[in-house]
Design an enzyme around this catalytic site. Structure first.
Site, PDB file in Angstrom:
ATOM      1  N   HIS A   1     -10.302   4.045  18.664  1.00 37.27           N
ATOM      2  CA  HIS A   1      -9.925   3.885  17.161  1.00 37.27           C
ATOM      3  C   HIS A   1     -11.299   3.598  16.483  1.00 37.27           C
ATOM      4  CE1 HIS A   1      -7.909   4.099  13.749  1.00 37.27           C
ATOM      5  NE2 HIS A   1      -6.967   3.111  13.892  1.00 37.27           N
TER       6      HIS A   1
ATOM      7  N   CYS B   1      -6.197  -4.797  12.911  1.00 37.78           N
ATOM      8  CA  CYS B   1      -6.084  -3.487  12.029  1.00 37.78           C
ATOM      9  C   CYS B   1      -5.011  -3.121  11.507  1.00 37.78           C
ATOM     10  CB  CYS B   1      -6.489  -2.527  13.208  1.00 37.78           C
ATOM     11  SG  CYS B   1      -5.066  -2.226  14.502  1.00 37.78           S
TER      12      CYS B   1
ATOM     13  N   GLN C   1     -11.665   2.698  12.686  1.00 36.93           N
ATOM     14  CA  GLN C   1     -11.251   1.094  12.366  1.00 36.93           C
ATOM     15  C   GLN C   1     -12.454   0.257  12.573  1.00 36.93           C
ATOM     16  OE1 GLN C   1      -7.912   0.087  11.509  1.00 36.93           O
ATOM     17  NE2 GLN C   1      -9.301  -1.960  10.764  1.00 36.93           N
TER      18      GLN C   1
ATOM     19  N   ARG D   1     -11.387   0.388   5.466  1.00 34.87           N
ATOM     20  CA  ARG D   1     -11.110   1.801   5.862  1.00 34.87           C
ATOM     21  C   ARG D   1     -11.755   2.858   4.796  1.00 34.87           C
ATOM     22  NH1 ARG D   1      -7.536   2.486  10.028  1.00 34.87           N
ATOM     23  NH2 ARG D   1      -8.609   4.624   9.926  1.00 34.87           N
TER      24      ARG D   1
ATOM     25  N   ASP E   1      -4.480  -6.968  18.100  1.00 30.11           N
ATOM     26  CA  ASP E   1      -4.021  -5.876  17.810  1.00 30.11           C
ATOM     27  C   ASP E   1      -2.411  -5.920  18.363  1.00 30.11           C
ATOM     28  OD1 ASP E   1      -3.322  -3.061  16.946  1.00 30.11           O
ATOM     29  OD2 ASP E   1      -4.056  -2.423  19.013  1.00 30.11           O
TER      30      ASP E   1
ATOM     31  N   ARG F   1      -5.455  12.672  14.614  1.00 26.37           N
ATOM     32  CA  ARG F   1      -5.064  11.400  15.216  1.00 26.37           C
ATOM     33  C   ARG F   1      -4.053  11.781  16.136  1.00 26.37           C
ATOM     34  NH1 ARG F   1      -2.307   5.987  12.753  1.00 26.37           N
ATOM     35  NH2 ARG F   1      -4.646   5.315  12.609  1.00 26.37           N
TER      36      ARG F   1
END
Ligand code: CP
Length: 319
Positions: free
Chosen positions: A131, A267, A134, A295, A227, A104
């Site tokens: 991402h 998310c 996700q 996830r 988001d 990340r």
């Protein structure tokens, strides 16, 4: 056998994406039954986090533990990564001792460079541009609730120049969905990302709509996603961003435009009263808690698939 990485949804073909999601459904069922057909004893996952995380850290760490392997958490504060050791040197060293690495970080070019010098699979656990893990979880969740993904309309509202908008676009069309993205002028996906998504859509029968009109994006949608309006690193712009995206909130009025049986994704972490209303995220159309749990299952399927396809393990039932 060629080394495989997962840096964006373009690293999976439509058939491979379908396969990983199907495998995730099997692994989730096994997990519920406290069974574990896939085993990676003594395998080590390197986890590089240059940004904060709750879900990503827990899901990867739990996932490798459930496979019988082990995770090493690496932060720039406690390693030479934070003291400017070149990415290519770090990649050579870390991949010489780990069997798979997740990262990340900030610029997408950092993970691309790491992957170039890594001798093991590298997974994007969020960059400024994408991402993709996700979206594996999101598509798995939508499949559980709606069945076949191909042909569904998935609409994303809000900051549409961010990593989630890019990922919804690429993942959705890879699954054959009709993806609509709505945000204010100047905060929409780049021409390159739209072109890549349109190429994929031509292959799968999906489609792409990018608009400044939230209502146009929402009309009849099967899946509505959003988001945070203030991503990590944008805290200084918070007040301006809250004003900028105000017309793109997923609230009760917005949900009236979507299909009556539409489901809602976020998310997380979520900011109730800004990008999503409390009545929506905590309401009956929300599937965000399944999305968060998924996830774990999606990334276990991804790790197994990458190690199998890279020739680092043999996993029964994988192509
Ligand atoms: N959705 C997500 O990536 O959550 P974290 O930032 O908590 O990992």
């Amino acid at each position: 056998m060629a080394l495989r990485h997962f840096l964006t949804l373009n690293d999976l073909s439509p058939a491979e994406l379908d396969h990983v999601i199907a495998r995730a459904i099997e692994l989730k069922a096994e997990h519920r039954e406290r069974r574990q057909s896939v085993q990676f004893p003594n395998y080590v996952l390197g986890m590089i986090f240059e940004k904060a995380s709750t879900r990503t850290r827990i899901s990867f760490e739990a996932g490798i533990a459930q496979f019988g392997g082990h995770a090493i958490f690496l932060s720039p504060r406690d390693t030479q990564l934070g003291r400017g050791e070149p990415t290519e040197d770090s990649a050579r060293v870390i991949s010489s001792m780990c069997d798979i690495v997740m990262i990340r970080t900030f610029e997408h070019s950092i993970i691309e460079k790491f992957a170039e010098y890594s001798s093991v699979p590298v997974i994007n656990a969020l960059t400024d541009d994408y991402h993709p893990c996700q979206l594996l979880a999101d598509l798995l969740t939508v499949k559980e609730h709606k069945g076949d993904l191909a042909g569904l309309t998935m609409s994303y509202l809000g900051d549409s120049a961010n990593n989630m908008a890019n990922s919804y676009l690429l993942a959705g069309v890879t699954a054959g969905m009709h993806v609509r993205i709505a945000g204010p002028e100047g905060y929409l996906p780049s021409a390159d990302i739209i072109a890549a998504a349109e190429d994929r859509a031509a292959e799968t029968g999906g489609s792409v709509l990018v608009t400044v009109d939230a209502a146009e994006a929402l009309l009849g949608a099967d899946v509505v996603a959003t988001d945070t309006w203030v991503s990590m690193g944008q805290e200084d712009e918070k007040e301006a961003r809250l004003q900028l995206f105000r017309g793109y909130a997923v609230d009760e009025a917005a949900m009236k435009l979507a299909a009556p049986d539409a489901v809602v994704l976020h998310c997380l972490p979520a900011y109730r009263g800004y990008e999503i209303a409390a009545a929506v995220i905590d309401g009956p159309q929300s599937i965000v808690w399944d999305e968060a749990e998924n996830r774990l299952h999606a990334q276990k399927a991804l790790m197994a698939w990458l190690m199998h396809r890279s020739g680092l393990a043999v996993v029964e039932g994988l192509d």
